[in-house]
Design an enzyme around this catalytic site. Structure first.
Site, mmCIF file in Angstrom:
data_model
loop_
_atom_site.group_PDB
_atom_site.id
_atom_site.type_symbol
_atom_site.label_atom_id
_atom_site.label_comp_id
_atom_site.label_asym_id
_atom_site.label_seq_id
_atom_site.Cartn_x
_atom_site.Cartn_y
_atom_site.Cartn_z
ATOM 1 N N GLU A 6 0.938 -1.244 0.052
ATOM 2 C CA GLU A 6 0.146 0.007 -0.146
ATOM 3 C C GLU A 6 0.936 0.955 -0.083
ATOM 4 O OE1 GLU A 6 -1.588 0.720 3.759
ATOM 5 O OE2 GLU A 6 -3.379 1.799 3.144
ATOM 6 N N ASN B 92 -7.154 6.333 -1.712
ATOM 7 C CA ASN B 92 -5.800 5.288 -1.531
ATOM 8 C C ASN B 92 -6.069 4.136 -2.367
ATOM 9 O OD1 ASN B 92 -4.036 3.834 -0.477
ATOM 10 N ND2 ASN B 92 -4.506 3.845 1.555
ATOM 11 N N LYS C 231 -9.345 2.233 -1.832
ATOM 12 C CA LYS C 231 -9.527 1.571 -0.503
ATOM 13 C C LYS C 231 -10.947 2.019 0.018
ATOM 14 C CE LYS C 231 -7.103 1.385 3.873
ATOM 15 N NZ LYS C 231 -5.859 1.536 4.622
ATOM 16 N N GLU D 85 -5.913 8.830 7.476
ATOM 17 C CA GLU D 85 -6.556 8.427 6.245
ATOM 18 C C GLU D 85 -7.954 8.938 6.030
ATOM 19 O OE1 GLU D 85 -5.888 4.297 4.531
ATOM 20 O OE2 GLU D 85 -4.671 3.938 6.551
ATOM 21 N N CYS E 50 -5.052 -2.940 2.829
ATOM 22 C CA CYS E 50 -4.689 -3.106 4.262
ATOM 23 C C CYS E 50 -5.834 -3.232 5.007
ATOM 24 C CB CYS E 50 -3.966 -1.585 4.503
ATOM 25 S SG CYS E 50 -3.040 -1.642 6.202
ATOM 26 N N ASN F 68 0.322 -1.047 5.203
ATOM 27 C CA ASN F 68 1.556 -0.532 6.402
ATOM 28 C C ASN F 68 0.874 -0.488 7.854
ATOM 29 O OD1 ASN F 68 3.307 1.899 4.593
ATOM 30 N ND2 ASN F 68 1.624 1.532 3.539
HETATM 31 N N1 CDT Z 1 -2.953 1.251 6.432
HETATM 32 C C1 CDT Z 1 -3.806 0.900 7.297
HETATM 33 O O1 CDT Z 1 -4.903 0.639 7.075
HETATM 34 N N2 CDT Z 1 -3.554 0.425 8.734
HETATM 35 C C2 CDT Z 1 -4.507 -0.064 9.250
HETATM 36 C C3 CDT Z 1 -4.041 0.238 10.883
HETATM 37 C C4 CDT Z 1 -4.931 0.924 11.550
HETATM 38 S S1 CDT Z 1 -4.335 1.533 13.020
HETATM 39 C C5 CDT Z 1 -5.384 3.130 12.928
HETATM 40 C C6 CDT Z 1 -4.429 -1.686 9.617
HETATM 41 O O2 CDT Z 1 -5.624 -2.298 9.538
HETATM 42 O O3 CDT Z 1 -3.488 -2.302 9.299
#
Ligand code: CDT
Length: 333
Positions: free
Chosen positions: A47, A115, A132, A151, A182, A207
Site C-alpha cells: 500500500e 488510496n 480503498k 487516512e 490494508c 502499512n
Molecule cells: N494502513 C492501514 O489501513 N493500517 C491499519 C492500521 C490501523 S491503526 C489506526 C491496519 O488495519 O493495518
C-alpha cells in the site's frame, strides 16, 4: 493438470519522508529484477508504495499533502516500473495515493483523493483499479496520539467496490484476480464480495504500525501486544483465503519509517489458509511461491460451494445495518 503461477510479495523496507520517488522506484525495479531471476510472473508491492506512509503527518490545509499523490499512472517518475514489467515479462500490483479529477455521485467534477491500487499486465496495460473502502484512523489532528493516522482526512472512501478481473497472467490463460488494501483485510465482507466473483488471487498491500495507537488512546482500551498485531493480520488473511478458497498475497511496508515502526511480516497464503512464504526482515525483501491455482477447487466444490450452501436470506443484517444493535434482554419469569 496443474495451473501454476509463480508469485512474489515484494516487501519494502522503510521509506523516509525525504526519500525521493526516483529512489523508491529504483528499489522497486531492483526487486522486480530479482523476481525475474527467480522465475516470478507477478509481483505484489505494498500500500502507498511510492512514499512514506504520509497519513501519519498532519497538514492543516489538505492541499499541502498533494505532493504525496500521483496525478497520472504511469507518470515520468513511475514509468520505470512499467518499463521493467514489459522488459522482464512480469505483471505487478502497486499501491499509491491517487488524485483524480472526476465527477462525484452528484455529477460534479472536482479534485478527488483516493488510496488506490492497480494491477498492471506485463505489457504495461492497467488491468484493474481498486480504491480503498475501509479507511482507518481519524480526520482531525488527535493530540492524544503520539502518531497520527489521518487516512480519513486525506482520502475519500473508495467508489469502485471490490472488483475482480479474469485475465491471462504468466503462463496461465485466465485467472480471477482481485484486490483490497490494508485495513480491508480485517473485514470478512470484503473477502466475501471478492469470493462471490470467483476470485482465485487476492492481492493486498499494508502499512501497519507495531503499536495500536487507537487502543492506546481510548480510555479503558486493553493493551494489544506487538505479537498479536502480527497474529491478527495473518489471522485475517489466512481466514479470508480459506473461507473463499483463494490464494492471497499480503505485502507490507516494514521497519522504522519517520520514527514509527511498521511490523512487516508479508505473507503468501494458499486456499487452505496455510502460509506458504513469509518475510523475515524489515528491509526490502522478496518472498516467492509457486502457486497451483487448481488448489482453489477443493474449497469451492465442498465446504465453500457458495451456490449450494450460502443462505443470504439469513444475512440481511450484513447490508441493512452498519453498527451493532443491542439484542433483547433476557427477563427471568
Ligand atoms: N494502513 C492501514 O489501513 N493500517 C491499519 C492500521 C490501523 S491503526 C489506526 C491496519 O488495519 O493495518
Amino acid at each position: 493438470m496443474s495451473r501454476i503461477l509463480t508469485l512474489a510479495a515484494a516487501q519494502l523496507g522503510p521509506i523516509q519522508k525525504t526519500e525521493p520517488r526516483a529512489s523508491v522506484v529504483d528499489r522497486m525495479v531492483r526487486l522486480m529484477e530479482r523476481a525475474h531471476q527467480r522465475g516470478v510472473e507477478l509481483v505484489v508491492f505494498p500500500e502507498l508504495a511510492l512514499t512514506t506512509f504520509f497519513p501519519r503527518h498532519y497538514h492543516e490545509d489538505i492541499a499541502e499533502a498533494d505532493h504525496w499523490f500521483e496525478r497520472s499512472m504511469p507518470s515520468p517518475e513511475t514509468a520505470p516500473l512499467f518499463a521493467a514489467a514489459s522488459r522482464l515479462g512480469i505483471g505487478f500490483h502497486l499501491g499509491y495515493a491517487e488524485i483524480a479529477h472526476e465527477p462525484d455521485v452528484a455529477g460534479i467534477a472536482w479534485k478527488r483523493r483516493f488510496n488506490t491500487a492497480i494491477l498492471v499486465a506485463p505489457c504495461g496495460q492497467i488491468l484493474l483499479k481498486y480504491r480503498k473502502v475501509h479507511l482507518p484512523g481519524h480526520a482531525e489532528f488527535d493530540p492524544a496520539r503520539h502518531v497520527q493516522h489521518l487516512e480519513k482526512r486525506y482520502f475519500e472512501v473508495g467508489d469502485l467496490g471490490f472488483p475482480v478481473i479474469r485475465a491471462p497472467m504468466g503462463k496461465l490463460d485466465g485467472i480471477n484476480m482481485g484486490m483490497m488494501i490494508c485495513n480491508d483485510r480485517r473485514w470478512p465482507e470484503a473477502w466475501r464480495v471478492l469470493g462471490l466473483q470467483g476470485v482465485e488471487l487476492v492481492m493486498l498491500g499494508y502499512n501497519t504500525p507495531t503499536t495500536n495507537q487507537d487502543a492506546a488512546t481510548q480510555t479503558g482500551a486493553a493493551f494489544e501486544a506487538p505479537h498479536l498485531r502480527v497474529f491478527h493480520s495473518h489471522l485475517s488473511v489466512q481466514a479470508g483465503a480459506y473461507q473463499n478458497a483463494t490464494f492471497a498475497v499480503a505485502t507490507a511496508k516494514a521497519g522504522i519509517e519517520d520514527g514509527c515502526e511498521l511490523f512487516g511480516h508479508s505473507i503468501i497464503v494458499n486456499p487452505q489458509g496455510e502460509i506458504v512464504a513469509q518475510a523475515t526482515s524489515r528491509e526490502d525483501e522478496l518472498i516467492t511461491a509457486d502457486c497451483d491455482f487448481d488448489q482453489c477447487r477443493l474449497g469451492r466444490t465442498t465446504i465453500f460451494d457458495f451456490e449450494r450452501h450460502r443462505r443470504p436470506e439469513a444475512y440481511r443484517r450484513i447490508v441493512d445495518q452498519i453498527g451493532a444493535i443491542s439484542p433483547p434482554v433476557f427477563i427471568p419469569r
